[in-house]
Motif scaffolding. Structure first.
Motif, short mmCIF file in Angstrom:
data_model
loop_
_atom_site.label_atom_id
_atom_site.label_comp_id
_atom_site.label_asym_id
_atom_site.label_seq_id
_atom_site.Cartn_x
_atom_site.Cartn_y
_atom_site.Cartn_z
N SER A 377 0.79 -1.20 -0.02
CA SER A 377 0.03 0.05 0.00
C SER A 377 0.68 1.12 -0.04
N VAL A 378 0.28 2.48 -0.60
CA VAL A 378 1.02 3.59 -0.75
C VAL A 378 0.01 4.69 -0.82
N ASN A 379 0.32 5.88 -0.42
CA ASN A 379 -0.79 7.00 -0.62
C ASN A 379 -0.50 7.67 -2.01
N VAL A 380 -1.66 8.06 -2.55
CA VAL A 380 -1.61 8.48 -3.83
C VAL A 380 -2.44 9.75 -4.23
N ASN A 381 -2.33 10.21 -5.26
CA ASN A 381 -3.48 11.42 -5.47
C ASN A 381 -4.74 11.00 -5.69
N ASP A 382 -5.57 11.89 -5.71
CA ASP A 382 -6.91 11.64 -5.87
C ASP A 382 -7.09 11.63 -7.53
N GLY A 383 -7.92 10.91 -8.23
CA GLY A 383 -7.94 10.96 -9.52
C GLY A 383 -7.38 9.55 -10.07
N LEU A 384 -6.78 8.98 -9.48
CA LEU A 384 -5.88 7.58 -10.13
C LEU A 384 -7.04 6.45 -10.08
N THR A 385 -6.83 5.85 -10.97
CA THR A 385 -7.82 4.59 -11.01
C THR A 385 -7.11 3.26 -11.00
#
Length: 427
Positions: A377-385
């Motif tokens: 798991s890793v933090n990602v930006n909103d909008g990634l699918t």
């Protein structure tokens, strides 16, 4: 080379552990009585108690083939008796930060090992030279007891051990592996590995993972409600000591008497913290926000049935304000289907993963299998699918990446006994 075979002995008043010392040719009497002499002087709650020994010698006649002559040889039997410890060794309890023994139990084990080693080094002048989790036994109250020592008493002739004695790989000090040189500092190297294993489940801590160890403990403490400033301090200090003990240069390692006071002082009184210590590993401290993806359960239990698909659910919980991408990787050769195997968990929400094992005509050989899956798991930006998620995203170059290992246990219920209906019929 002396080898040891340990058996349980049953006496009218309890059990003892009997160590039989064997040799391919003969038993070195000097080494044997030297070990007994060392054992007789040791008396500490964190060292296995020596109860006694047996030494017998018989002669036997061996006929020489093709000759009327015989050789007369001695058969030596040497037994050492110790208290019997019923809960096995520390090796059976090594696990990562997220599962297994709680922190207080681990800390008390670390403290007990250090106290026992301090007794051997400082008070009895004995090197151990094979310190490892398998040689640390645990009693019913999880009190550690060091065992399998005695052949390395400090004197003018024992600075270099014989070539046929070898410490255990993974725990043995490098100077002993290279040239057979032994010292108190050799045991300290082994102690550092053990402390690190007790804190993290692994023998080493990469430089960029020191904060991650505290993050993982923080995640567990928040779930159990046992988060205090003291436990953060203890983990940080134990990591520091473990790494100092693993210095390649023996002169840079502490002696046990240099570090025992730190261990004793870190126990705390009524959960208080000693302000003289600071957190050496960045900004991870008490009551910081838990930023890990929650993964439950850590042990997947599959009710195995022949020729039937079996499934288990995995719950993922995001209690942070960030979007977290995950990827479930299987390390098993068994045909699992993971749905979904990757996705994004929005802030303050949950997700479910279904793991299904395809029908098998035979039960797995190992009913309990460690590290069968990894949840990355890793933090990602909103909008990634989900389609954008690749394993390349879970490189530590992309930020803080968590890898949670999952074990698998297959359960197999016994078939109920068939009832003889004819005997139960009401006539």
């Amino acid at each position: 080379m002396l080898t040891r075979e340990v058996k349980q002995g049953i006496l009218p008043n309890g059990s003892v552990a009997v160590k039989r010392i064997r040799n391919n040719h003969t038993i070195d009497e000097k080494l044997f009585y030297r070990e007994v002499d060392s054992l007789l002087t040791v008396n500490h709650q964190n060292v296995v108690r020596f109860l006694g020994f047996c030494a017998s010698t018989e002669q036997t006649a061996i006929k020489i083939e093709g000759s009327r002559q015989r050789l007369y040889a001695e058969i030596r039997e040497r037994l050492l008796c110790f208290e019997y410890i019923s809960s096995g060794s520390l090796q059976e309890h090594i696990s990562d930060e997220l599962r297994g023994l709680d922190w207080n139990t681990r800390y008390q084990i670390i403290k007990g090992i250090c106290e026992g080693l301090h007794h051997l080094h400082k008070e009895k002048l004995i090197y151990h030279m094979d310190l490892k989790p398998a040689n640390i036994l645990l009693d019913n109250h999880m009190v550690p007891k060091i065992t399998d020592f005695g052949l390395a008493r400090l004197d003018g002739k024992s600075q270099t051990m014989s070539e046929d004695r070898c410490g255990s790989l993974g725990y043995c000090a490098p100077e002993y592996l290279r040239c057979g040189r032994m010292s108190f500092k050799s045991d300290m190297f082994s102690l550092g590995i053990i402390i690190t294993e007790l804190v993290t489940g692994d023998k080493g801590i990469p430089d960029n993972d020191k904060n991650n160890v505290l993050r993982r403990w923080r995640h567990r403490w928040k779930k159990s409600g046992k988060e205090t400033p003291l436990v953060y301090q203890q983990v940080a200090k134990c990591m520091e000591i473990g790494l100092r003990c693993q210095e390649i240069d023996p002169s840079k390692r502490p002696f046990i008497w240099d570090m025992i006071d730190d261990i004793r002082e870190m126990e705390g009184v009524n959960g208080t913290i000693n302000n003289a210590y600071e957190y050496p590993f960045g900004q991870i401290g008490p009551y910081s926000e838990d930023d890990m993806l929650g993964v439950e359960p850590l042990e997947l239990r599959f009710p195995f049935e022949h020729n039937k698909q079996i499934s288990c659910s995995l719950k993922l919980t995001n209690q942070t304000d960030a979007y977290i991408a995950f990827y479930v990787e299987t390390m098993s050769p068994l045909p699992y289907c993971i749905q979904p195997n990757k996705d994004i968990v929005p802030p303050r929400s949950k997700s479910s993963v279904q793991i299904t094992l395809q029908a098998q005509d035979k039960a797995p050989r190992d009913m309990k299998r460690a590290d069968e899956f990894i949840v990355w798991s890793v933090n990602v930006n909103d909008g990634l699918t989900p389609e954008d998620i690749t394993m390349d995203m879970f490189s530590k170059e992309n930020g803080v990446v968590d890898a949670v290992k999952l074990d698998v246990v297959f359960t197999q219920e016994r078939a109920p006994e068939r009832m003889m209906v004819q005997q139960l019929r009401i006539r």
